[in-house]
Design a protein around this motif. Sequence first.
Motif: not given
Length: 66
Positions: A1-2, A7-9, A14-17, A48-50
């Motif tokens: 993952x770049x 950043x997008x993920x 943030x949006x989901x939370x 898997x960071x996001x």
Amino acid sequence: MGVSEEARALSAVVDRLAERHPDVSRHVIEDVVQEEHRSLDRGRVRDFVPILVEHAARDRLHTVSR
């Protein structure tokens, strides 16, 4: 993952939370996500960071919104 994908993920996290916790300000949610992201920032495997950030932030926000 770049970097840009990550950043997008994280933005989507943030949006989901924010949707899940309407009683918590978006600024607080962004801060929690950033803190959790920093705690995982040293890892070499980024895929898997996001997901890990979302789980940790969700747990913290669940405690805050009680």
